[in-house]
Every structure is written in structure tokens, then in C-alpha cells.
Scaffold this motif. Structure first.
Motif, PDB file in Angstrom:
ATOM      1  N   ASP A   5     -10.120 -16.567 -13.419  1.00 44.52           N
ATOM      2  CA  ASP A   5     -11.565 -16.815 -13.552  1.00 44.52           C
ATOM      3  C   ASP A   5     -11.831 -18.319 -13.456  1.00 44.52           C
ATOM      4  O   ASP A   5     -12.320 -18.942 -14.398  1.00 44.52           O
ATOM      5  N   ARG A  14     -19.221 -10.974 -11.702  1.00 46.99           N
ATOM      6  CA  ARG A  14     -17.978 -10.242 -11.461  1.00 46.99           C
ATOM      7  C   ARG A  14     -16.778 -11.140 -11.735  1.00 46.99           C
ATOM      8  O   ARG A  14     -16.742 -12.277 -11.281  1.00 46.99           O
ATOM      9  N   GLU A  15     -15.829 -10.627 -12.449  1.00 46.82           N
ATOM     10  CA  GLU A  15     -14.635 -11.399 -12.769  1.00 46.82           C
ATOM     11  C   GLU A  15     -13.645 -11.343 -11.606  1.00 46.82           C
ATOM     12  O   GLU A  15     -13.700 -10.451 -10.756  1.00 46.82           O
ATOM     13  N   ILE A  17     -13.305 -13.577  -9.164  1.00 47.72           N
ATOM     14  CA  ILE A  17     -13.734 -14.236  -7.928  1.00 47.72           C
ATOM     15  C   ILE A  17     -13.079 -15.614  -7.842  1.00 47.72           C
ATOM     16  O   ILE A  17     -13.183 -16.424  -8.770  1.00 47.72           O
ATOM     17  N   THR A  18     -12.415 -15.874  -6.742  1.00 49.93           N
ATOM     18  CA  THR A  18     -11.753 -17.171  -6.545  1.00 49.93           C
ATOM     19  C   THR A  18     -12.308 -17.928  -5.345  1.00 49.93           C
ATOM     20  O   THR A  18     -11.893 -19.063  -5.095  1.00 49.93           O
ATOM     21  N   ASP A  19     -13.239 -17.328  -4.619  1.00 52.31           N
ATOM     22  CA  ASP A  19     -13.870 -17.955  -3.454  1.00 52.31           C
ATOM     23  C   ASP A  19     -15.216 -18.537  -3.887  1.00 52.31           C
ATOM     24  O   ASP A  19     -16.101 -17.794  -4.328  1.00 52.31           O
ATOM     25  N   LYS A  22     -18.373 -16.858  -2.681  1.00 51.08           N
ATOM     26  CA  LYS A  22     -18.715 -15.594  -3.344  1.00 51.08           C
ATOM     27  C   LYS A  22     -19.349 -15.853  -4.712  1.00 51.08           C
ATOM     28  O   LYS A  22     -20.106 -15.028  -5.218  1.00 51.08           O
ATOM     29  N   VAL A  23     -19.027 -16.999  -5.306  1.00 52.27           N
ATOM     30  CA  VAL A  23     -19.709 -17.390  -6.541  1.00 52.27           C
ATOM     31  C   VAL A  23     -21.196 -17.570  -6.261  1.00 52.27           C
ATOM     32  O   VAL A  23     -22.057 -17.100  -7.017  1.00 52.27           O
ATOM     33  N   SER A  25     -22.877 -16.149  -3.969  1.00 52.97           N
ATOM     34  CA  SER A  25     -23.430 -14.819  -3.749  1.00 52.97           C
ATOM     35  C   SER A  25     -23.794 -14.151  -5.068  1.00 52.97           C
ATOM     36  O   SER A  25     -24.874 -13.545  -5.206  1.00 52.97           O
ATOM     37  N   GLU A  26     -22.917 -14.284  -6.065  1.00 53.84           N
ATOM     38  CA  GLU A  26     -23.198 -13.725  -7.387  1.00 53.84           C
ATOM     39  C   GLU A  26     -24.391 -14.409  -8.037  1.00 53.84           C
ATOM     40  O   GLU A  26     -25.246 -13.766  -8.652  1.00 53.84           O
ATOM     41  N   SER A  70     -21.270 -22.291 -13.546  1.00 51.43           N
ATOM     42  CA  SER A  70     -20.438 -21.737 -12.474  1.00 51.43           C
ATOM     43  C   SER A  70     -20.816 -22.331 -11.129  1.00 51.43           C
ATOM     44  O   SER A  70     -19.946 -22.572 -10.280  1.00 51.43           O
TER      45      SER A  70
END
Length: 209
Positions: A5, A14-15, A17-19, A22-23, A25-26, A70
Motif C-alpha cells: 500500500d 482499493r488496496e 494499487i502500486t501504479d 490508478k491512484v 483513477s481511484e 494519496s
């Protein structure tokens, strides 16, 4: 030990996520850019006033704080990035919605249009990250953002109006840049689809609301 994380998304997204894309996107699935701008502006206003921010429940505000934290972490991870595929804006297509509008749901031209980035930053939003983190380290941005939220949720106010407003402007720039990158390089828009050539060599038409 591997960090599953790295962007501190536990508790709001969502847990695993390493990209960093995509963060983003969340983040913009959680709240659109127009609402995020409004939340940060209101939190700053209340941090400078002897009043308690009550437009949102304290628990929701603390989630907002985690979301922006984040965003800071993801932006920091991308500060040296340069997209090879990004469709950069030009003066000719400055107002075309496929450059700045989310492709999710009904187009919100006015709400999605950035207010705080310069034209050069609008063309290449990755530069925003590099510039912001060259002025202040990541830890300082996170600390100042958390102080804003804490002050907004208490009857006490922060001193140093100019410093607080600088922090607000920096955060707004960062989120607008993240939104543009999500649209152009991530899965948040239709910039790449628009730029793709059809068999007859013509670009696909700009989607309209």
C-alpha cells in the motif's frame, strides 16, 4: 518487506494499487475535480477563520484528507515522469473537451476545466509535480495539508495567511495536473481515442455532451 500500500489508500480506496495512475483513477472516482477544488478551498477558508468546518461530517473530512495525501504520494512518484504517449494541448485545441473533460458520465465542461494551472502546465501537467516538489519536500506538503484539515475542524485558526494560501494553490495545481494526466494518460478520458487515426486518415470526432 514489499509495501502493498505505497500510496496509503487503506481506508478510502482499493488496496494493493502500486501504479500512481490508478491512484488518480481511484481519487476521481471518489470525488470529481470540481468537488475536490471546492473542498480544499472551504477547508482553507475555515483553517484561517475562528470557525469549525461543518459542511461535511468530520469523518468524511478525514477521508478527504487521506485522499489528497494519496494524491501527493502518487504525484511525487510521477515527478520525473514524462509521457511518451500523452496528447499535449496546443493553443488551437485549448478548449476542446477531450483535453480536459472526464469521459465518465455526462461531460462537465465548466466543472472539469482547470483554473489554477498555467497554459504551459496545462500542456504538460507532469511539470507541475516536478516544480512543486522542488520547492517543498513531500513530507512538508503532507504535513501542511494535514495541519489545514486539523485547523479547519477546530475553532482555532492558523497564522500565516500567505503561506496557507500558497499551500492551497499548490494543492489545487497538483490535483488539476493529476486530473489532466488521468484523462490523457490514464483511463479517465477520451484523448487517446480522439487522437487515434481512422483508416481514412481523419481523426475521430470530438465527443459532445
Amino acid at each position: 518487506m514489499e509495501n502493498n500500500d505505497p500510496f496509503f489508500m487503506t481506508g478510502w480506496g482499493r488496496e494493493g494499487i502500486t501504479d500512481p495512475l490508478k491512484v488518480f483513477s481511484e481519487i476521481f472516482s471518489y470525488m470529481d475535480i470540481e468537488a475536490l477544488r471546492r473542498v480544499i478551498t472551504k477547508i482553507t477558508d475555515y483553517a484561517l477563520a475562528d470557525k469549525t468546518y461543518s459542511r461535511r461530517a468530520p469523518g468524511d473530512v478525514l477521508v478527504d484528507m487521506k485522499v489528497v495525501r494519496s494524491a501527493l504520494l502518487a504525484a511525487h512518484a510521477l515527478q520525473d515522469a514524462a509521457s511518451k504517449d500523452m496528447v499535449e494541448a496546443t493553443k488551437q485545441d485549448l478548449l476542446y473537451p477531450w483535453q480536459y473533460c472526464s469521459g465518465m458520465g455526462k461531460l462537465n465542461h465548466w466543472g472539469d476545466f482547470p483554473r489554477n494551472v498555467s497554459f504551459k502546465e496545462y500542456c504538460n501537467p507532469y511539470n507541475v509535480f516536478k516544480k512543486l516538489f522542488s520547492k517543498r519536500p513531500l513530507s512538508e506538503w503532507i504535513n501542511e495539508w494535514e495541519q489545514l484539515v486539523e485547523a479547519a475542524l477546530s475553532p482555532c485558526n492558523l497564522d500565516g495567511e500567505r503561506s496557507v494560501l500558497r499551500t492551497r494553490t499548490g494543492l489545487l495545481k497538483l490535483l488539476e495536473a493529476a486530473h489532466l494526466i488521468w484523462i490523457r494518460d490514464g483511463d479517465g478520458g477520451f484523448a487517446k481515442q480522439h487522437a487515434a487515426k481512422q483508416s481514412d486518415g481523419q481523426t475521430k470526432p470530438v465527443p459532445v455532451s
